[in-house]
Design a protein around this motif. Structure first.
Motif, PDB file in Angstrom:
ATOM      1  N   ARG A   2       0.854  -1.191   0.000  1.00  0.00           N
ATOM      2  CA  ARG A   2       0.000   0.000   0.000  1.00  0.00           C
ATOM      3  C   ARG A   2       0.890   1.241   0.000  1.00  0.00           C
ATOM      4  O   ARG A   2       1.932   1.271   0.646  1.00  0.00           O
ATOM      5  N   PHE A   3       0.422   2.257  -0.721  1.00  0.00           N
ATOM      6  CA  PHE A   3       1.150   3.508  -0.817  1.00  0.00           C
ATOM      7  C   PHE A   3       0.196   4.668  -0.587  1.00  0.00           C
ATOM      8  O   PHE A   3      -0.966   4.613  -1.000  1.00  0.00           O
ATOM      9  N   MET A   4       0.710   5.713   0.062  1.00  0.00           N
ATOM     10  CA  MET A   4      -0.022   6.975   0.143  1.00  0.00           C
ATOM     11  C   MET A   4       0.546   7.861  -0.965  1.00  0.00           C
ATOM     12  O   MET A   4       1.759   8.031  -1.071  1.00  0.00           O
ATOM     13  N   ILE A   5      -0.342   8.356  -1.781  1.00  0.00           N
ATOM     14  CA  ILE A   5       0.011   9.240  -2.880  1.00  0.00           C
ATOM     15  C   ILE A   5      -0.395  10.640  -2.420  1.00  0.00           C
ATOM     16  O   ILE A   5      -1.575  10.910  -2.196  1.00  0.00           O
ATOM     17  N   ILE A   6       0.591  11.510  -2.253  1.00  0.00           N
ATOM     18  CA  ILE A   6       0.384  12.811  -1.606  1.00  0.00           C
ATOM     19  C   ILE A   6       0.471  13.926  -2.645  1.00  0.00           C
ATOM     20  O   ILE A   6       1.517  14.117  -3.271  1.00  0.00           O
ATOM     21  N   VAL A   7      -0.620  14.646  -2.812  1.00  0.00           N
ATOM     22  CA  VAL A   7      -0.648  15.808  -3.706  1.00  0.00           C
ATOM     23  C   VAL A   7      -0.209  17.013  -2.884  1.00  0.00           C
ATOM     24  O   VAL A   7      -0.843  17.361  -1.882  1.00  0.00           O
ATOM     25  N   LYS A   8       0.892  17.630  -3.294  1.00  0.00           N
ATOM     26  CA  LYS A   8       1.433  18.774  -2.565  1.00  0.00           C
ATOM     27  C   LYS A   8       0.608  20.033  -2.845  1.00  0.00           C
ATOM     28  O   LYS A   8       0.096  20.225  -3.948  1.00  0.00           O
ATOM     29  N   MET A  18     -10.497  26.900  -6.184  1.00  0.00           N
ATOM     30  CA  MET A  18     -11.121  25.613  -6.474  1.00  0.00           C
ATOM     31  C   MET A  18     -10.700  25.113  -7.851  1.00  0.00           C
ATOM     32  O   MET A  18     -10.443  25.904  -8.753  1.00  0.00           O
ATOM     33  N   PRO A  19     -10.635  23.785  -8.025  1.00  0.00           N
ATOM     34  CA  PRO A  19     -10.274  23.236  -9.333  1.00  0.00           C
ATOM     35  C   PRO A  19     -11.350  23.527 -10.367  1.00  0.00           C
ATOM     36  O   PRO A  19     -12.525  23.701 -10.029  1.00  0.00           O
ATOM     37  N   SER A  20     -10.927  23.565 -11.620  1.00  0.00           N
ATOM     38  CA  SER A  20     -11.867  23.807 -12.724  1.00  0.00           C
ATOM     39  C   SER A  20     -12.777  22.586 -12.904  1.00  0.00           C
ATOM     40  O   SER A  20     -12.463  21.481 -12.440  1.00  0.00           O
ATOM     41  N   GLU A  21     -13.882  22.797 -13.621  1.00  0.00           N
ATOM     42  CA  GLU A  21     -14.780  21.683 -13.931  1.00  0.00           C
ATOM     43  C   GLU A  21     -14.048  20.629 -14.757  1.00  0.00           C
ATOM     44  O   GLU A  21     -14.224  19.429 -14.553  1.00  0.00           O
ATOM     45  N   GLY A  45      -9.476  15.288  -1.304  1.00  0.00           N
ATOM     46  CA  GLY A  45      -8.785  16.570  -1.275  1.00  0.00           C
ATOM     47  C   GLY A  45      -8.920  17.169   0.116  1.00  0.00           C
ATOM     48  O   GLY A  45      -9.835  16.809   0.858  1.00  0.00           O
ATOM     49  N   LEU A  46      -7.995  18.040   0.450  1.00  0.00           N
ATOM     50  CA  LEU A  46      -8.009  18.670   1.770  1.00  0.00           C
ATOM     51  C   LEU A  46      -8.268  20.167   1.654  1.00  0.00           C
ATOM     52  O   LEU A  46      -7.825  20.804   0.698  1.00  0.00           O
ATOM     53  N   GLU A  74       5.551  22.227   1.673  1.00  0.00           N
ATOM     54  CA  GLU A  74       5.558  21.095   2.609  1.00  0.00           C
ATOM     55  C   GLU A  74       4.146  20.653   2.994  1.00  0.00           C
ATOM     56  O   GLU A  74       3.988  19.694   3.736  1.00  0.00           O
ATOM     57  N   LEU A  75       3.134  21.339   2.507  1.00  0.00           N
ATOM     58  CA  LEU A  75       1.758  21.028   2.883  1.00  0.00           C
ATOM     59  C   LEU A  75       1.121  20.046   1.898  1.00  0.00           C
ATOM     60  O   LEU A  75       1.561  19.904   0.764  1.00  0.00           O
ATOM     61  N   VAL A  76       0.061  19.400   2.356  1.00  0.00           N
ATOM     62  CA  VAL A  76      -0.649  18.397   1.561  1.00  0.00           C
ATOM     63  C   VAL A  76      -1.998  18.966   1.140  1.00  0.00           C
ATOM     64  O   VAL A  76      -2.757  19.478   1.961  1.00  0.00           O
TER      65      VAL A  76
END
Length: 141
Positions: A2-8, A18-21, A45-46, A74-76
């Motif tokens: 198992r892996f955690m995939i971290i979006v910086k 906010m992300p686009s449509e 998402g956080l 350094e934030l997620v």
């Protein structure tokens, strides 16, 4: 494995942009691919760090620090938990991912510990406790 995939995080994600449509649509398709392949275990998402807090430990003392936090790099901003055969497979999936941010971004890949990684320290009693806890958690979904 198992892996955690971290979006910086980026300055935009920390500012609450906010992300686009289109990005939401592309990410939805990617998540469907992950789910169909049996890779996706969890992901979200956080909110920006301005809505968060940290608790600093120093012996028995606990200090609460409210966000926002200065070091954006350094934030997620979000994460997935994937089950794959190897780090190389996780890398290949990440390379297929839509760019999660407008402009430059970074995704980090970190392997999660499994019970056997702890060796003899992870006693039969601790294994039983872990199984009990995970059963309770998975039953709450």
């Amino acid at each position: 494995m198992r892996f955690m995939i971290i979006v910086k995080s980026t300055k935009d994600s920390e500012a609450g942009v906010m992300p686009s449509e289109k990005l939401l649509t592309d990410m939805g398709k990617f998540n469907e691919e992950l789910a169909k392949a049996g890779v996706l275990l969890a992901g979200d998402g956080l909110q920006p760090s301005s809505k968060g807090a940290r608790v600093r430990f120093s012996g028995k003392k606990r200090t609460v620090i409210d966000g926002p936090f200065a070091e954006t790099k350094e934030l997620v901003a979000g994460f997935w938990i994937w089950k794959v055969k190897s780090k190389e497979e996780a890398i290949e999936w990440v390379k297929r991912c839509p760019n999660p941010m407008p402009g430059d971004s970074e995704i980090e890949i970190r392997q999660l510990f499994e019970a056997e990684d702890f060796g003899e320290r992870f006693t039969p009693e601790l294994k039983e406790q872990a199984e009990r806890v995970y059963t309770q958690v998975s039953g709450n979904k």
